[in-house]
Design a protein around this motif. Structure first.
Motif, PDB file in Angstrom:
ATOM      1  N   GLN A   2       0.810  -1.214   0.000  1.00  0.00           N
ATOM      2  CA  GLN A   2       0.000   0.000   0.000  1.00  0.00           C
ATOM      3  C   GLN A   2       0.845   1.267   0.000  1.00  0.00           C
ATOM      4  N   ALA A   3       1.899   1.304   0.793  1.00  0.00           N
ATOM      5  CA  ALA A   3       2.724   2.515   0.903  1.00  0.00           C
ATOM      6  C   ALA A   3       3.448   2.822  -0.409  1.00  0.00           C
ATOM      7  N   GLU A   4       3.998   1.790  -1.043  1.00  0.00           N
ATOM      8  CA  GLU A   4       4.715   2.003  -2.301  1.00  0.00           C
ATOM      9  C   GLU A   4       3.761   2.439  -3.411  1.00  0.00           C
ATOM     10  N   LEU A   5       2.582   1.859  -3.416  1.00  0.00           N
ATOM     11  CA  LEU A   5       1.578   2.211  -4.419  1.00  0.00           C
ATOM     12  C   LEU A   5       1.116   3.658  -4.254  1.00  0.00           C
ATOM     13  N   GLU A   6       0.877   4.058  -3.011  1.00  0.00           N
ATOM     14  CA  GLU A   6       0.456   5.437  -2.752  1.00  0.00           C
ATOM     15  C   GLU A   6       1.534   6.432  -3.153  1.00  0.00           C
ATOM     16  N   LEU A   7       2.780   6.120  -2.874  1.00  0.00           N
ATOM     17  CA  LEU A   7       3.886   7.001  -3.257  1.00  0.00           C
ATOM     18  C   LEU A   7       3.972   7.144  -4.772  1.00  0.00           C
ATOM     19  N   ALA A   8       3.804   6.049  -5.501  1.00  0.00           N
ATOM     20  CA  ALA A   8       3.856   6.101  -6.964  1.00  0.00           C
ATOM     21  C   ALA A   8       2.693   6.921  -7.531  1.00  0.00           C
ATOM     22  N   ILE A   9       1.506   6.772  -6.953  1.00  0.00           N
ATOM     23  CA  ILE A   9       0.346   7.526  -7.426  1.00  0.00           C
ATOM     24  C   ILE A   9       0.512   9.011  -7.130  1.00  0.00           C
TER      25      ILE A   9
END
Length: 139
Positions: A56-63
């Motif tokens: 979740q954290a990596e995905l949010e950072l990419a978005i």
């Protein structure tokens, strides 16, 4: 010269008459918009991750980086995208009502996360988290 002056005076008088008419009969309606401080107006974006799922954290950072790349810091602050949940290959992003369209537009800009290629496909936008969960098969 006098002809142009006469045309200007006629147009000016016509505009004054239209203005007074619109004020008197309230032709133009101005609606006051107020956002209540207790109401959280959000949009939930259901998206699919192809081919695999990510933390979740990596995905949010990419978005957030994609939104910043597309709209700049201003639109990042307006939209404030947050990944709420991830279930199998689906996820839900919470965004403000004012900025959810830029989040949808920036999802295809996420090309890779941690060196792995990924494709984020927006599926549906809803107004409630309950409906978003129902769409991805949780509730």
């Amino acid at each position: 010269m006098i002809g142009q002056l006469l045309i200007d005076v006629v147009i000016f008088i016509w505009l004054v008459i239209l203005t007074l008419y619109s004020i008197k009969y309230k032709v133009i309606y101005f609606k006051k918009l107020r956002a209540s401080k207790n109401v959280k107006v959000k949009r939930y974006i259901v998206f699919e991750m192809i081919p695999t799922t990510f933390p979740q954290a990596e995905l949010e950072l990419a978005i957030r980086n994609a939104v910043k790349e597309l709209g700049g810091k201003t639109w990042l602050e307006i939209s404030n995208p947050k990944v709420i949940l991830i279930y199998q290959n689906y996820g839900v992003i919470a965004s403000t009502r004012a900025g959810y369209k830029i989040v949808i537009a920036s999802l295809p800009l996420v090309k890779s996360i941690n060196g792995q290629e990924v494709l984020l496909v927006p599926r549906r936008t809803t107004g409630s988290l309950k409906r978003a969960k129902k769409l991805i098969g949780i509730g």
